[in-house]
Design a protein around this motif. Structure first.
Motif, mmCIF file in Angstrom:
data_model
loop_
_atom_site.group_PDB
_atom_site.id
_atom_site.type_symbol
_atom_site.label_atom_id
_atom_site.label_comp_id
_atom_site.label_asym_id
_atom_site.label_seq_id
_atom_site.Cartn_x
_atom_site.Cartn_y
_atom_site.Cartn_z
ATOM 1 N N PRO A 262 -25.970 -4.884 -20.684
ATOM 2 C CA PRO A 262 -26.083 -6.230 -21.261
ATOM 3 C C PRO A 262 -24.715 -6.851 -21.502
ATOM 4 O O PRO A 262 -23.801 -6.168 -21.974
ATOM 5 C CB PRO A 262 -26.842 -5.983 -22.579
ATOM 6 N N GLN B 276 -30.568 -13.381 -9.231
ATOM 7 C CA GLN B 276 -30.005 -12.309 -10.048
ATOM 8 C C GLN B 276 -28.618 -11.970 -9.496
ATOM 9 O O GLN B 276 -28.416 -11.998 -8.277
ATOM 10 C CB GLN B 276 -30.931 -11.097 -9.870
ATOM 11 N N VAL C 121 -25.884 -9.052 -9.102
ATOM 12 C CA VAL C 121 -25.724 -7.598 -9.268
ATOM 13 C C VAL C 121 -24.451 -7.131 -8.569
ATOM 14 O O VAL C 121 -23.908 -7.827 -7.707
ATOM 15 C CB VAL C 121 -26.920 -6.799 -8.671
ATOM 16 N N ILE D 205 -31.005 1.236 -10.838
ATOM 17 C CA ILE D 205 -30.509 -0.086 -11.245
ATOM 18 C C ILE D 205 -30.172 -0.001 -12.726
ATOM 19 O O ILE D 205 -31.016 0.377 -13.540
ATOM 20 C CB ILE D 205 -31.567 -1.178 -10.980
ATOM 21 N N LYS D 206 -28.920 -0.306 -13.045
ATOM 22 C CA LYS D 206 -28.453 -0.112 -14.420
ATOM 23 C C LYS D 206 -27.959 -1.437 -14.972
ATOM 24 O O LYS D 206 -27.013 -2.015 -14.455
ATOM 25 C CB LYS D 206 -27.320 0.908 -14.385
ATOM 26 N N GLU D 207 -28.621 -1.871 -16.031
ATOM 27 C CA GLU D 207 -28.246 -3.154 -16.619
ATOM 28 C C GLU D 207 -27.343 -2.901 -17.809
ATOM 29 O O GLU D 207 -27.737 -2.218 -18.761
ATOM 30 C CB GLU D 207 -29.520 -3.863 -17.060
ATOM 31 N N ARG E 188 -22.553 -6.322 -16.715
ATOM 32 C CA ARG E 188 -23.088 -6.545 -15.366
ATOM 33 C C ARG E 188 -24.229 -5.602 -15.083
ATOM 34 O O ARG E 188 -24.491 -4.666 -15.836
ATOM 35 C CB ARG E 188 -22.008 -6.435 -14.281
ATOM 36 N N THR E 189 -24.901 -5.847 -13.958
ATOM 37 C CA THR E 189 -25.964 -4.954 -13.514
ATOM 38 C C THR E 189 -25.466 -4.215 -12.275
ATOM 39 O O THR E 189 -25.007 -4.838 -11.311
ATOM 40 C CB THR E 189 -27.234 -5.759 -13.184
ATOM 41 N N TYR E 190 -25.543 -2.912 -12.319
ATOM 42 C CA TYR E 190 -25.173 -2.092 -11.157
ATOM 43 C C TYR E 190 -26.438 -1.680 -10.415
ATOM 44 O O TYR E 190 -27.353 -1.101 -11.010
ATOM 45 C CB TYR E 190 -24.446 -0.816 -11.597
ATOM 46 N N ASP F 11 -20.610 -8.441 -7.921
ATOM 47 C CA ASP F 11 -21.205 -9.686 -8.433
ATOM 48 C C ASP F 11 -21.802 -10.561 -7.335
ATOM 49 O O ASP F 11 -21.330 -11.668 -7.080
ATOM 50 C CB ASP F 11 -20.150 -10.482 -9.221
#
Ligand code: LLP
Length: 431
Positions: free
Chosen positions: A308, A347, A349, A304-306, A311-313, A365
């Protein structure tokens, strides 16, 4: 209800998806038998039992396995195949040959030998060159075969360009130009090898509006009338193809089959009455609408890659290799965290695949429950053109498929192993 939620878990046709993932691993395709049968029952009620002289051939390209061929036979449907491989699957499933229809714009001689030898009910012929090949194969095997000509009705369907097939500029079908079309009809009528039953069209896929089918049916009916006038020959069958849309995301409309079929049948019957034609057998070839919504895919969340302010992948253990549709057609999907199925979605993602491609994004998203590595993500409406378009890109194995019904699960396709992926490879002997 195929989809239910119990103790925070997503259930599919009575089976706990979390338990399925533990038992079979992920990625995993899960197909609901009741979901598929609900659609075939609707076809019986609103088409097969309602009208005389009609047939439904399941377009197996949407999801083609031995078990699916058997299920379609049990459900009283015919089968549309488009390749030697799909035909081979049908043969291995003992599908009755007379109920098989063979489509395709470039059938090989070997495929035609296989089809004619097995005695398929119909070959949908895509042009004069194929007719000549069929005649040669029939002569060789001492057989005759029934054919339809696939025509290009020259109508643009309201769908993604990549899945629109009936427009004038198309690799599919025979153009309406009389100088091209009528010599082919004459050749078929003069042929000892074939019995010309009628015309076929398929205008495109994932259609929500019935107007394109109706416009194309008018074209086919006028052609049938023209054939009667020119050759005193009454065609006995018209195939109006598939293409009935399904619901992928909120806002998509899955119309009931009768929304397409009642006006099509009314138009056909009125036309035949008005022009003293015997109403031909009407065939349809739905694929997606039978299996799409019955299927989900289960993936495990990994990295999980945020980023800032961007977006968060959240990456899954599959992606474009088990579902090429987002990458290929910008197709939209939705899903949920199957082990937190009743948690609030707090959340947003982007669910990304594991292939080395920027287009490998499954859902962009999406609002989900708070995610952690190891969670199980379920994508809805993946029953059509998911497994059937899966690939080994990045040498990812093809996932398993499990068929579920009333809380019981049955593996119908085993997960491909690394050994199986390499089984046809070898090193050059000269090394
Ligand atoms: N009959 C013929 C001759 C076809 O070419 C097709 C689909 C069908 C029937 C079934 O159409 P359906 O009812 O499934 O829409 N891979 C694409 C879809 C390609 C469809 C090609 N032909 C996708 O994932 O959207």
């Amino acid at each position: 209800m195929v989809k239910t939620i119990k103790n925070g878990h997503l259930y599919w046709d009575g089976c706990d998806t979390v338990a399925l993932a533990e038992k079979y691993g992920t990625p995993l395709y899960v197909m609901s038998e009741n979901g598929i049968l609900a659609r075939t029952q609707e076809l019986h009620r609103d088409f097969l039992d309602k009208y005389d002289n009609v047939r439904v051939a399941y377009a197996s390209k949407a999801f083609c396995t031995l078990a699916m061929c058997k299920l379609m036979e049990k459900a009283g449907l015919a089968l549309d195949v488009v390749s030697g491989g799909e035909l081979y699957t049908a043969i291995q499933a003992d599908f009755p040959p007379e109920h098989i229809e063979f489509n395709g714009n470039n059938k090989s001689r070997e495929e035609l030998v296989m089809a004619i030898d097995y005695g398929v009910g119909r070959i949908i012929v895509d042009g004069l060159q194929e007719l000549a090949l069929i005649e040669a194969v029939c002569a060789e095997l001492g057989k005759r075969t029934q054919i339809l000509f696939r025509i290009t009705p020259e109508i643009k369907a309201d769908t993604h360009d990549f899945i629109s097939t009936g427009q004038k500029d198309s690799k599919f079908g025979i153009p309406l130009n009389p100088e091209i079309l009528f010599p082919q009809i004459e050749a078929a009528l003069a042929s000892e090898a074939v019995d010309l039953l009628g015309f076929h069209f398929h205008i495109g896929s994932q259609l929500a509006d019935n107007s394109t089918h109706l416009a194309a049916a008018k074209v086919a009916l006028h052609l049938a009338l023209e054939v009667k006038k020119r050759y005193a020959y009454e065609l006995r069958e018209l195939n109006y193809g598939g293409g009935f849309g399904v619901e992928y995301v909120e806002g998509d409309v899955r119309q009931p089959y009768r929304y397409f079929l009642d006006p099509l049948m009314a138009l056909t019957e009125a036309f035949c009455d008005e022009h003293q034609l015997t109403r031909p057998t009407i065939v349809i070839e739905p694929g997606r609408s039978i299996v799409a919504e019955a299927g989900i895919t289960l993936h495990t969340i990994g990295s999980i890659k945020e980023l800032p302010t961007i977006r968060t992948y959240a990456s899954i253990d599959g992606g474009m290799t088990d579902n090429i549709r987002p990458g290929l057609y910008q197709a939209a999907y939705t899903g949920l965290v199957a082990n937190k199925a009743d948690s609030a979605t707090t959340q947003v993602v982007t669910i990304s695949g594991k292939a080395c491609e920027s287009t490998d994004i499954l859902v962009k998203d999406l609002a989900v429950a708070p995610l952690a590595a190891g969670d199980l993500f379920a994508t809805f409406t993946t029953g059509a053109y998911g497994y059937s378009m899966a690939s080994n890109y990045n040498k990812l194995p093809i996932p398993a498929v499990v068929l579920v019904k009333d809380g019981k699960d049955q593996l119908i396709v085993k997960r491909q192993s690394y050994e199986q992926m390499l089984q046809n490879e070898c090193l050059p002997e000269r090394w």
